[in-house]
Design an enzyme around this catalytic site. Structure first.
Site, short mmCIF file in Angstrom:
data_model
loop_
_atom_site.label_atom_id
_atom_site.label_comp_id
_atom_site.label_asym_id
_atom_site.label_seq_id
_atom_site.Cartn_x
_atom_site.Cartn_y
_atom_site.Cartn_z
N ASP A 45 0.83 -1.21 0.00
CA ASP A 45 0.00 0.00 0.00
C ASP A 45 0.86 1.26 0.00
OD1 ASP A 45 -2.93 1.05 0.74
OD2 ASP A 45 -1.48 2.20 1.93
N TYR A 50 2.59 9.79 0.15
CA TYR A 50 3.63 9.19 1.00
C TYR A 50 5.02 9.52 0.45
CZ TYR A 50 -0.25 6.29 2.76
OH TYR A 50 -1.43 5.83 3.27
N HIS A 108 -7.81 9.14 -2.02
CA HIS A 108 -7.21 9.06 -0.68
C HIS A 108 -8.15 9.57 0.42
CE1 HIS A 108 -2.98 9.06 1.34
NE2 HIS A 108 -3.90 8.65 2.17
#
Ligand SMILES: NC(=O)c1ccc[n+]([C@@H]2O[C@H](COP(=O)([O-])OP(=O)(O)OC[C@H]3O[C@@H](n4cnc5c(N)ncnc54)[C@H](OP(=O)(O)O)[C@@H]3O)[C@@H](O)[C@H]2O)c1
Length: 278
Positions: A45, A50, A108
């Site tokens: 993931d 990120y 997201h």
């Protein structure tokens, strides 16, 4: 023991547990993600936000694993919710990952104040038709957000990835997801820094089954039918977290762990109706 898999509502499959990669970055991040693949994780993931899609791609290449044995998830950030932005964002994710397709791509956060998540969803619907994304889903969607995109597009997400751990067991959201045939995925599945390792129902079960408190929590996740994606930088914990298919909690033990839930159990107040993450 092999990790079981679930069939999603679009016919694709996902392993019953995956590996979370936030905030693994740089050479150490590559090493940790590669180690996770080597110890047996087959679902990884990541997300644009990120900042580690390149590291994930590098770890996959270093692992030498055939592409079709791995499921890779990424996520579209709030700043890319416009239709064209979402398409571009997905192409850029694939470029950074060095992959030809994503197995699962999620919105997201809904960012309802921005009000453009339905546009991002229609981009995902088209990207799936093109084959750039095998399965499409959402993250942090409430029942209202789900209803809106399903009504709009006629397409139901395969997955809704939500905050889910013993202090926030998400009974209502799990029910709503199940009603739509959406598989629930759990972020911060252990409870991150506030992991309830010493709580009676967790510590007691750990002692009874001769496993760690982390394994008890992840086994609870599996028995709820949710897919946990624990993050760990250490190979030993990565191995431990994956090894949750050799024992079974009783219905009473599952209920006792769910009983740790609190109305305000979210880790950082990430209420999808109000939380903005661009
Ligand atoms: N969709 C979203 O909005 C969203 C939000 C947050 C997170 N996520 C995803 O969910 C993934 C997991 O969530 P998370 O990282 O927030 O929380 P988590 O997986 O619940 O917890 C990770 C923390 O627990 C420690 N840990 C892991 N296994 C352990 C064990 N067996 N015993 C003791 N400690 C252990 C890790 O430390 P060590 O590394 O030192 O082992 C790390 O500090 C993220 O990596 C990300 O992919 C998604």
């Amino acid at each position: 023991m092999a990790t079981p898999t679930y069939e999603l509502n679009d016919g694709n499959t996902l392993p019953a547990i995956g590996f979370g990669t936030y905030p693994l970055r740089g050479d150490e991040g590559v090493a940790a993600i590669r180690s996770a693949i080597e110890v047996g994780y087959r679902l990884v993931d990541t997300a644009v936000n990120y900042g580690n899609e390149s590291e994930v791609g590098e770890a996959i290449r270093q692992s030498g694993l055939p592409r079709d044995e791995l499921r890779v998830t990424s996520k579209i950030p709030g700043r890319h919710h416009g239709y064209d932005d979402a398409v571009r964002s997905t192409h850029e994710s694939l470029e950074r990952l060095g992959l030809e397709y994503l197995d699962l791509h999620l919105i997201h956060w809904p960012n309802p104040r921005l009000g453009r998540y339905a546009e991002a969803w229609s981009a995902l619907v088209d990207l799936q038709k093109e084959g750039l994304v095998r399965s499409i889903g959402v993250s942090n969607f409430s029942p209202e957000h789900l209803e809106r995109i399903i009504d709009d597009s006629g397409v139901t997400p395969a997955v809704n990835q939500v905050e889910l751990h013993p202090y926030f067991p998400q009974a209502v959201m799990r029910d709503v997801n199940e009603g739509y045939g959406i598989r629930t995925e759990s972020w911060s599945p252990l409870g991150k820094r506030q992991a309830p390792f010493t709580e009676g129902p967790v510590a007691g079960a750990a002692e009874r089954y001769g496993v760690t408190p982390g394994q008890v929590i992840l086994r609870w996740q599996v028995q709820l039918g949710a897919i946990p994606i624990p993050k760990s930088a250490t190979p030993e914990r990565q191995r431990q977290n994956l090894d949750v298919f050799g024992f079974e909690l009783t219905a009473e033990e599952v209920a006792a762990i769910s009983g740790l839930g609190r109305a305000d159990g979210r880790l950082f107040g990430g209420d999808p109706d109000t939380h903005e993450e661009m």
